[in-house]
Write an enzyme that holds these catalytic residues in place. Structure first.
Site, mmCIF file in Angstrom:
data_model
loop_
_atom_site.group_PDB
_atom_site.id
_atom_site.type_symbol
_atom_site.label_atom_id
_atom_site.label_comp_id
_atom_site.label_asym_id
_atom_site.label_seq_id
_atom_site.Cartn_x
_atom_site.Cartn_y
_atom_site.Cartn_z
ATOM 1 N N CYS A 114 0.825 -1.219 0.000
ATOM 2 C CA CYS A 114 0.000 0.000 0.000
ATOM 3 C C CYS A 114 0.857 1.266 0.000
ATOM 4 O O CYS A 114 0.399 2.326 -0.413
ATOM 5 C CB CYS A 114 -0.932 0.006 1.208
ATOM 6 S SG CYS A 114 -1.969 -1.457 1.236
ATOM 7 N N HIS A 260 -3.644 6.937 1.444
ATOM 8 C CA HIS A 260 -3.934 5.632 0.848
ATOM 9 C C HIS A 260 -5.308 5.199 1.343
ATOM 10 O O HIS A 260 -5.639 5.369 2.521
ATOM 11 C CB HIS A 260 -2.871 4.612 1.263
ATOM 12 C CG HIS A 260 -3.345 3.210 1.085
ATOM 13 N ND1 HIS A 260 -3.756 2.738 -0.134
ATOM 14 C CD2 HIS A 260 -3.521 2.196 1.973
ATOM 15 C CE1 HIS A 260 -4.159 1.485 0.010
ATOM 16 N NE2 HIS A 260 -4.028 1.136 1.278
ATOM 17 N N ASN A 290 -10.097 -0.654 -1.826
ATOM 18 C CA ASN A 290 -8.663 -0.459 -1.580
ATOM 19 C C ASN A 290 -7.903 -0.995 -2.793
ATOM 20 O O ASN A 290 -7.912 -2.195 -3.044
ATOM 21 C CB ASN A 290 -8.282 -1.212 -0.295
ATOM 22 C CG ASN A 290 -6.807 -1.101 0.052
ATOM 23 O OD1 ASN A 290 -5.984 -0.773 -0.792
ATOM 24 N ND2 ASN A 290 -6.471 -1.413 1.298
HETATM 25 N N1 COA Z 1 -19.577 -9.643 5.815
HETATM 26 C C1 COA Z 1 -20.297 -9.935 6.902
HETATM 27 N N2 COA Z 1 -19.743 -10.277 8.075
HETATM 28 C C2 COA Z 1 -18.396 -10.303 8.127
HETATM 29 C C3 COA Z 1 -17.588 -10.014 7.004
HETATM 30 C C4 COA Z 1 -18.231 -9.674 5.817
HETATM 31 N N3 COA Z 1 -17.551 -9.354 4.703
HETATM 32 N N4 COA Z 1 -16.304 -10.138 7.376
HETATM 33 C C5 COA Z 1 -16.281 -10.496 8.665
HETATM 34 N N5 COA Z 1 -17.546 -10.602 9.119
HETATM 35 C C6 COA Z 1 -17.993 -10.953 10.463
HETATM 36 C C7 COA Z 1 -16.993 -11.810 11.194
HETATM 37 O O1 COA Z 1 -17.171 -13.167 10.891
HETATM 38 C C8 COA Z 1 -17.312 -11.483 12.628
HETATM 39 O O2 COA Z 1 -18.457 -12.193 12.993
HETATM 40 P P1 COA Z 1 -18.663 -12.728 14.515
HETATM 41 O O3 COA Z 1 -18.693 -11.496 15.358
HETATM 42 O O4 COA Z 1 -19.957 -13.444 14.431
HETATM 43 O O5 COA Z 1 -17.470 -13.586 14.786
HETATM 44 C C9 COA Z 1 -17.684 -10.005 12.594
HETATM 45 O O6 COA Z 1 -18.075 -9.739 11.226
HETATM 46 C C10 COA Z 1 -16.558 -9.082 12.960
HETATM 47 O O7 COA Z 1 -15.395 -9.487 12.215
HETATM 48 P P2 COA Z 1 -14.039 -8.750 12.328
HETATM 49 O O8 COA Z 1 -13.092 -9.331 11.331
HETATM 50 O O9 COA Z 1 -13.622 -8.698 13.760
HETATM 51 O O10 COA Z 1 -14.489 -7.302 11.849
HETATM 52 P P3 COA Z 1 -13.846 -5.892 12.128
HETATM 53 O O11 COA Z 1 -14.736 -5.072 12.918
HETATM 54 O O12 COA Z 1 -12.408 -5.970 12.521
HETATM 55 O O13 COA Z 1 -13.870 -5.291 10.649
HETATM 56 C C11 COA Z 1 -12.357 -4.895 8.856
HETATM 57 C C12 COA Z 1 -13.124 -5.927 9.654
HETATM 58 C C13 COA Z 1 -11.496 -5.634 7.867
HETATM 59 C C14 COA Z 1 -13.336 -4.006 8.128
HETATM 60 C C15 COA Z 1 -11.488 -4.008 9.798
HETATM 61 O O14 COA Z 1 -10.793 -4.819 10.715
HETATM 62 C C16 COA Z 1 -10.517 -3.159 9.048
HETATM 63 O O15 COA Z 1 -10.898 -2.358 8.219
HETATM 64 N N6 COA Z 1 -9.230 -3.289 9.345
HETATM 65 C C17 COA Z 1 -8.216 -2.576 8.609
HETATM 66 C C18 COA Z 1 -7.989 -3.294 7.331
HETATM 67 C C19 COA Z 1 -7.199 -2.521 6.339
HETATM 68 O O16 COA Z 1 -7.249 -1.326 6.320
HETATM 69 N N7 COA Z 1 -6.481 -3.234 5.508
HETATM 70 C C20 COA Z 1 -5.719 -2.687 4.464
HETATM 71 C C21 COA Z 1 -4.516 -2.033 5.020
HETATM 72 S S1 COA Z 1 -3.662 -1.262 3.778
#
Ligand code: COA
Length: 333
Positions: A114, A260, A290
């Site tokens: 990124c 980014h 992204n």
């Molecule tokens: N649709 C529906 N539910 C989803 C899902 C999706 N696409 N992805 C995950 N879930 C569910 C999980 O299974 C989990 O369910 P549970 O509570 O029953 O176990 C719940 O949603 C929460 O999952 P989690 O992975 O903990 O979500 P989160 O709040 O951390 O959000 C991201 C996930 C990826 C959006 C977040 O962590 C994020 O944006 N992180 C930064 C990522 C990033 O910027 N990456 C690129 C860097 S350059």
């Protein structure tokens, strides 16, 4: 020494738009979940019959070259940033050299994910400053759509990423106070495996095994989402402040921050933490997801087209991502 300026910029995104509702037909997700957690509404996916990583890069590059008033024959170095290179090796820089019909110039591939565009900008800037090159083509291009795990295991990652490319042509400027003022690069390899694609890597004896391609296998990206989020909201403000302080500016001097596009919530967090007005931070993630190394040049092009990047403006580019790597560049347009 002369500063480097971005004399031309351009971007390309594939025609095919994939909405959150489209994704919910092929995987277990909802528009509501995606919008609430990431701000993303849609992204573009490449048609692999005609759109390869380097072909998208070339389309973005052609626009940047035209805007810079030059041509492919005059380019004297390619810097190509991507995490989704066409081949394991060689890098996509040489494919771009062939596609554009450039001379047998150098082609440097940058693997900073990124942060790739800002890392690449830093490399290009140095070559311009020393006077070694006068017309450098910098490209960030990504094809994520064919590399994602659309099962429940990978759904938190699959919904985030999109395909696209952006480019810039860097040239020297006579103006002392214009162009790229400074760049700042960082990494922390301790967290390399927190956001990565491990296989088929060269780190173990059995490079390939069909199990890798099953949901949860190393063939697909892994991401510790919350850990990445926490690091991003710390590193972004740090590296933006580093760029401002290095040039005796404060956040209030900024005309536009183009971060980014990792997650809209990350950009909003950074905007608030830095005390910036909403319209001082430019976001495109709603439309493109992204796009890793391409997200900053795509944002720069759109902001420029909307008249939000004007002559004399102070612009900050900042990135955080896999590696971890993070970086910033301060530019007087
Ligand atoms: N649709 C529906 N539910 C989803 C899902 C999706 N696409 N992805 C995950 N879930 C569910 C999980 O299974 C989990 O369910 P549970 O509570 O029953 O176990 C719940 O949603 C929460 O999952 P989690 O992975 O903990 O979500 P989160 O709040 O951390 O959000 C991201 C996930 C990826 C959006 C977040 O962590 C994020 O944006 N992180 C930064 C990522 C990033 O910027 N990456 C690129 C860097 S350059």
């Amino acid at each position: 020494m002369k500063n480097a300026r971005l004399a031309g910029i351009g971007y390309y995104v594939p025609e095919k738009v994939v909405t959150n509702d489209d994704l919910s037909k092929i995987m277990n997700t909802t528009d509501e979940w995606i919008v609430e957690r990431t701000g993303i509404k849609e992204r573009h996916y490449a048609d692999m019959d005609k759109e390869k990583n380097y072909i998208m890069g070339a389309k973005a590059a052609e626009k940047a070259i035209e805007m810079a008033g030059t041509n492919a024959q005059e380019i004297d170095l390619i810097v190509y940033a991507t995490l989704s290179a066409d081949y394991v090796f060689p890098g996509s820089g040489v494919l771009l050299q062939k596609e554009l019909g450039c001379k047998n110039i150098g082609a440097i591939d940058v693997r900073a994910q990124c942060s790739g565009f800002v890392y690449g900008l830093s490399i290009a800037e140095q070559y311009i400053k020393t006077g070694k090159y006068k017309n450098i083509l910098l490209v960030g291009s990504e094809i994520h759509s064919i590399g994602l795990d659309y099962s429940d295991h990978g759904r938190h990652i699959a919904v985030i990423f999109g395909d696209g490319a952006g480019a810039a042509v860097l040239q020297p400027t006579e103006a002392k106070d214009k162009g790229v003022l400074s760049t700042h690069l960082h990494s922390e390899g301790e967290h390399a495996e927190r956001l990565a694609v491990l296989d088929p890597g060269f780190y173990k004896k059995d490079r390939f095994d069909i199990e890798m391609t099953k949901p949860g296998g190393g063939f697909y990206p892994v991401m510790d989402g919350q850990f990445v989020f926490k690091n991003a909201v710390t590193r972004f403000p740090e590296v933006i402040m580093e760029a401002l302080q290095a040039n005796d500016y404060t956040p209030q001097d900024l005309d536009l921050l183009i971060p980014h596009q990792a997650n809209l919530r990350i950009s909003q967090f950074v905007q608030k933490k830095m005390g910036l007005a909403e319209d001082k931070v430019y976001n495109t993630i709603m439309k493109y997801g992204n796009t890793t190394a391409a997200s900053i040049p795509i944002g720069l092009c759109e902001a420029h087209a909307e008249g939000k990047v004007r002559e004399g403006d102070l612009i900050c580019l900042a990135a955080f991502g896999s590696g971890f790597t993070w970086a910033s560049a301060l530019i007087r347009w």
